[in-house]
Scaffold this active site. Structure first.
Site, PDB file in Angstrom:
ATOM      1  CG  ASP A 182      -5.411   9.688  -6.884  1.00  0.00           C
ATOM      2  OD1 ASP A 182      -6.455   9.186  -7.349  1.00  0.00           O
ATOM      3  OD2 ASP A 182      -5.378  10.293  -5.803  1.00  0.00           O
ATOM      4  CB  VAL A 183      -5.724   6.541 -11.733  1.00  0.00           C
ATOM      5  CG1 VAL A 183      -5.873   5.582 -10.553  1.00  0.00           C
ATOM      6  CG2 VAL A 183      -6.497   6.028 -12.937  1.00  0.00           C
TER       7      VAL A 183
END
Length: 248
Positions: free
Chosen positions: A110-111
């Protein structure tokens, strides 16, 4: 060698030499010893292979034989999106590696998560690395809120109830007061973050430090390197060891 690329495919020993199994003589020995199969059958010397169709394995471990395959290991920085194209215009992991040949990320971080990420154009290996039935381990370091109790660590190890089911057993170690080492072999969305939140210790920082046999501490955030032939084979062997033939 003249004649290697005649219709009917490439010679098997030439292909094995190209993907790093040694000289053609060494590869001929592998074939002669019965260690190489094509589509599940023991190969003979002189066997030709269609690299687009045929499945080659050495000692039971599938081998990527298509020409032009590349495998990059990236240290993904925080704030970079694991996708090839982001509609919101955020930086992507694909922008951090060469444009050609076109590659795609293997799984996702995820970011806000940092650490090791594979990118490749090897679709077969990608499938095997990301399919749950192959169970390749991924190790993370998680800095969490508070200090997890023994009971919380036991829940993380034995399985945590999430909204998509109970997690499989995990390897978990605490470095007091806030640092957890967590090794899982599933690939659920934001799994480590959700596991830690479920036991009352939300993650403040998350870094993936290992993918199967690959651990790399020398890459700075945003840097990448090409996997060696030995590393690609180690990945293929890790996939083969974890494969559950009843699930794929």
């Amino acid at each position: 060698m003249p004649g290697d690329d005649l219709p009917g495919g490439e010679r098997l020993q030439k292909i094995l030499a190209r993907v790093g199994y040694g000289s053609r003589r060494v590869c001929e020995d592998l074939i002669a010893e019965g260690r190489v199969t094509v589509n599940g059958e023991a190969a003979d010397l002189g066997r030709r292979v269609d690299v687009e169709v045929d499945k080659v394995a050495v000692d039971g471990v599938a081998v990527g034989v298509q020409p032009g395959l590349v495998h990059y290991l990236l240290n993904k920085p925080r704030g970079v999106v694991t996708t090839a194209d982001d509609p919101q215009g955020r930086p992507t992991v694909v922008e951090l590696v060469p444009d050609e040949p076109r590659v795609f990320p293997v799984g996702r971080l995820d970011v806000d998560t940092e650490g090791l990420l594979l990118l490749t154009n090897d679709g077969d290996l990608t499938h095997r690395l990301t399919h749950p039935s192959f169970g390749v381990e991924k190790e993370y370091l998680a800095e969490v809120d508070g200090t997890p109790s023994r009971a919380a660590l036991r829940r993380l190890r034995e399985g945590v109830e999430l909204d998509d089911g109970v997690t499989s057993p995990a390897k978990v170690a605490l470095t007091p007061p806030h640092l957890l080492s967590i090794t899982i072999h599933e690939g659920r969305n934001r799994q480590v973050r959700r596991m830690c939140e479920a036991v009352g210790h939300p993650v403040q920082r998350l870094v993936r430090t290992r993918i199967g046999p690959l651990a790399e501490r020398s890459l700075a955030p945003g840097d990448w390197r090409v996997l060696t032939g030995d590393e690609v084979r180690a990945l293929e062997e890790a996939v083969a060891r974890g494969a559950d033939p009843d699930e794929e």
